[in-house]
Design an enzyme around this catalytic site. Structure first.
Site, PDB file in Angstrom:
ATOM      1  N   SER A 150     -11.216  47.007 -49.248  1.00 59.43           N
ATOM      2  CA  SER A 150     -12.323  46.618 -48.341  1.00 59.43           C
ATOM      3  C   SER A 150     -12.512  47.114 -47.060  1.00 59.43           C
ATOM      4  CB  SER A 150     -11.595  45.138 -48.062  1.00 59.43           C
ATOM      5  OG  SER A 150     -11.696  44.436 -46.556  1.00 59.43           O
ATOM      6  N   TYR A 163      -5.059  38.835 -47.431  1.00 59.18           N
ATOM      7  CA  TYR A 163      -5.646  39.825 -47.554  1.00 59.18           C
ATOM      8  C   TYR A 163      -5.654  41.061 -47.274  1.00 59.18           C
ATOM      9  CZ  TYR A 163     -10.915  41.283 -49.451  1.00 59.18           C
ATOM     10  OH  TYR A 163     -12.153  41.394 -50.122  1.00 59.18           O
TER      11      TYR A 163
HETATM   12  P1  NDP Z   1     -16.936  38.546 -56.565  1.00 59.87           P
HETATM   13  O1  NDP Z   1     -15.869  36.897 -55.892  1.00 59.87           O
HETATM   14  O2  NDP Z   1     -18.953  38.452 -56.468  1.00 59.87           O
HETATM   15  O3  NDP Z   1     -16.033  39.137 -57.203  1.00 59.87           O
HETATM   16  C1  NDP Z   1     -14.846  39.186 -57.684  1.00 59.87           C
HETATM   17  C2  NDP Z   1     -14.251  39.480 -58.776  1.00 59.87           C
HETATM   18  O4  NDP Z   1     -12.635  38.540 -59.561  1.00 59.87           O
HETATM   19  C3  NDP Z   1     -15.046  37.968 -59.757  1.00 59.87           C
HETATM   20  O5  NDP Z   1     -15.863  38.676 -61.175  1.00 59.87           O
HETATM   21  C4  NDP Z   1     -13.772  37.670 -60.584  1.00 59.87           C
HETATM   22  O6  NDP Z   1     -14.562  37.085 -61.982  1.00 59.87           O
HETATM   23  C5  NDP Z   1     -12.849  38.171 -60.631  1.00 59.87           C
HETATM   24  N1  NDP Z   1     -11.607  38.187 -60.472  1.00 59.87           N
HETATM   25  C6  NDP Z   1     -11.239  36.268 -59.463  1.00 59.87           C
HETATM   26  N2  NDP Z   1      -9.492  36.903 -59.826  1.00 59.87           N
HETATM   27  C7  NDP Z   1      -9.309  36.945 -60.840  1.00 59.87           C
HETATM   28  C8  NDP Z   1      -8.576  36.949 -61.877  1.00 59.87           C
HETATM   29  N3  NDP Z   1      -7.756  36.584 -61.498  1.00 59.87           N
HETATM   30  N4  NDP Z   1      -8.730  37.683 -63.449  1.00 59.87           N
HETATM   31  C9  NDP Z   1      -9.269  38.490 -63.563  1.00 59.87           C
HETATM   32  N5  NDP Z   1     -10.466  38.491 -62.734  1.00 59.87           N
HETATM   33  C10 NDP Z   1     -10.232  38.288 -61.676  1.00 59.87           C
HETATM   34  O7  NDP Z   1     -16.746  39.464 -55.418  1.00 59.87           O
HETATM   35  P2  NDP Z   1     -16.694  40.545 -55.290  1.00 59.87           P
HETATM   36  O8  NDP Z   1     -17.729  41.238 -56.023  1.00 59.87           O
HETATM   37  O9  NDP Z   1     -17.167  40.854 -53.223  1.00 59.87           O
HETATM   38  O10 NDP Z   1     -15.415  41.162 -54.599  1.00 59.87           O
HETATM   39  C11 NDP Z   1     -15.294  42.716 -55.468  1.00 59.87           C
HETATM   40  C12 NDP Z   1     -14.107  43.008 -55.012  1.00 59.87           C
HETATM   41  O11 NDP Z   1     -14.544  43.764 -53.878  1.00 59.87           O
HETATM   42  C13 NDP Z   1     -12.897  42.242 -54.992  1.00 59.87           C
HETATM   43  O12 NDP Z   1     -11.397  42.897 -54.225  1.00 59.87           O
HETATM   44  C14 NDP Z   1     -12.842  41.909 -52.608  1.00 59.87           C
HETATM   45  O13 NDP Z   1     -12.071  41.876 -51.792  1.00 59.87           O
HETATM   46  C15 NDP Z   1     -13.628  43.506 -52.215  1.00 59.87           C
HETATM   47  N6  NDP Z   1     -14.199  43.501 -51.959  1.00 59.87           N
HETATM   48  C16 NDP Z   1     -15.810  42.932 -51.455  1.00 59.87           C
HETATM   49  C17 NDP Z   1     -16.507  42.368 -49.678  1.00 59.87           C
HETATM   50  C18 NDP Z   1     -17.479  42.696 -49.629  1.00 59.87           C
HETATM   51  O14 NDP Z   1     -18.498  42.160 -48.935  1.00 59.87           O
HETATM   52  N7  NDP Z   1     -17.890  41.366 -50.386  1.00 59.87           N
HETATM   53  C19 NDP Z   1     -15.850  43.706 -49.396  1.00 59.87           C
HETATM   54  C20 NDP Z   1     -14.962  44.595 -49.204  1.00 59.87           C
HETATM   55  C21 NDP Z   1     -14.275  44.121 -50.553  1.00 59.87           C
HETATM   56  P3  NDP Z   1     -13.940  35.757 -62.246  1.00 59.87           P
HETATM   57  O15 NDP Z   1     -15.212  34.383 -61.206  1.00 59.87           O
HETATM   58  O16 NDP Z   1     -14.320  35.365 -63.767  1.00 59.87           O
HETATM   59  O17 NDP Z   1     -12.774  35.071 -62.405  1.00 59.87           O
END
Ligand code: NDP
Length: 259
Positions: A150, A163
């Site tokens: 991130s 985070y």
């Molecule tokens: P989302 O919330 O759309 O995606 C997060 C994903 O993680 C979901 O698909 C969720 O699936 C899954 N997830 C969360 N907890 C669990 C768990 N315990 N077991 C399995 N799956 C899990 O957000 P983003 O797409 O934005 O995030 C994806 C990654 O990118 C993260 O690591 C985030 O920190 C990182 N990121 C995002 C940024 C942004 O601006 N959006 C910027 C920088 C980094 P489910 O809902 O089914 O649990």
């Protein structure tokens, strides 16, 4: 579909945590578009079904697996990886993308359970999933591990101390695995997304309008990113184009981190 030349992912099997939405699904689609067989995992069944249907349209029914799995559950992680290897016979690409955030006004106000939850999902699970996936890469003679950091891997933030700590840890974890496994032809890199419109951030514009505007103002590309903006870097890091690239963290941020 197949990719071209050194970016072709035909014959490669990818496993994407949190591949049922947001950035993970954006990367999974890019893999499928370039010829990979793709497995996605996540907790939410209906998001998994919807994401699977989108991927099947690109890659065909036989080339997509969706498994309900919580990345903090070691047994469930191990069995989902076994399921994928049983079906496709190998595992070449791992994206550790599942992530969560919990906020507090200042670091000392973050509840201990929120600290633990964020560290468990964002950092400890990467070790769990990577440890289960790596032996299959070693056996197969090649591997690509892509960890999602991130901007908070680089910068501090008053509101999301767990985070930021977890995402800083992702970078150091990435370097350590890169050093250990280069000799097995397994490259380990991180991607540091900038501000991307997903479920995680979709409240941002209304909840924190000043900060939302500040982010756009500070981003040279003058916009937030979309999950599809991560596809090209993901394919590069998953393909033979990056065989001599390991241990690096690549910002994909419209220039946010360069000034
Ligand atoms: P989302 O919330 O759309 O995606 C997060 C994903 O993680 C979901 O698909 C969720 O699936 C899954 N997830 C969360 N907890 C669990 C768990 N315990 N077991 C399995 N799956 C899990 O957000 P983003 O797409 O934005 O995030 C994806 C990654 O990118 C993260 O690591 C985030 O920190 C990182 N990121 C995002 C940024 C942004 O601006 N959006 C910027 C920088 C980094 P489910 O809902 O089914 O649990």
């Amino acid at each position: 579909m197949a990719g071209t030349g050194m970016f072709d992912l035909s014959g490669r099997v990818a496993f994407v945590t949190g591949g049922n939405g947001g950035i993970g699904l954006g990367m999974a689609k890019a893999f499928a578009e370039n010829g990979a067989q793709v497995a996605i995992i996540g907790r939410n069944k209906s998001k998994l079904n919807t994401a699977k249907a989108e991927l099947v349209k690109i890659a065909g029914e036989d080339n997509v697996i969706a498994v309900q799995c919580d990345v903090t559950d070691k047994d469930s992680v191990e069995s989902s990886i076994e399921q994928v290897v049983d079906k496709y016979g190998r595992l070449d690409i791992l994206v550790n993308n599942a992530g969560v955030n919990r906020r507090a006004d200042e670091p000392h106000l973050l509840k201990p359970e929120d600290w633990q939850y964020v560290i468990d999902v964002n950092l400890t699970s990467i070790h769990t999933v990577t440890s289960a996936a790596f032996p299959h890469m070693k056996n197969g003679g090649r591997g690509k591990i892509i960890n999602i950091g991130s901007m908070m891997s680089i910068f501090g933030t008053a509101y999301a101390v767990a985070y930021a700590a977890s995402k800083g840890g992702v970078v150091q974890y990435t370097k350590s695995c890169a050093v250990a496994w280069a000799k097995y032809n397994v490259q380990v890199n991180a991607v540091l997304p900038g501000w991307i419109v997903t479920e995680m951030t979709d409240q941002f514009k209304t909840a924190f309008p000043d900060r939302y505007a500040m982010i756009v103002g500070r981003t040279p590309a003058d916009r937030w990113g979309q999950p599809s903006d991560l596809g090209g870097t993901a394919v590069f890091l998953a393909s033979s184009a990056s065989d001599f690239v390991t241990g690096v963290s690549i910002p994909v941020d419209g220039g946010y981190s360069v000034w």
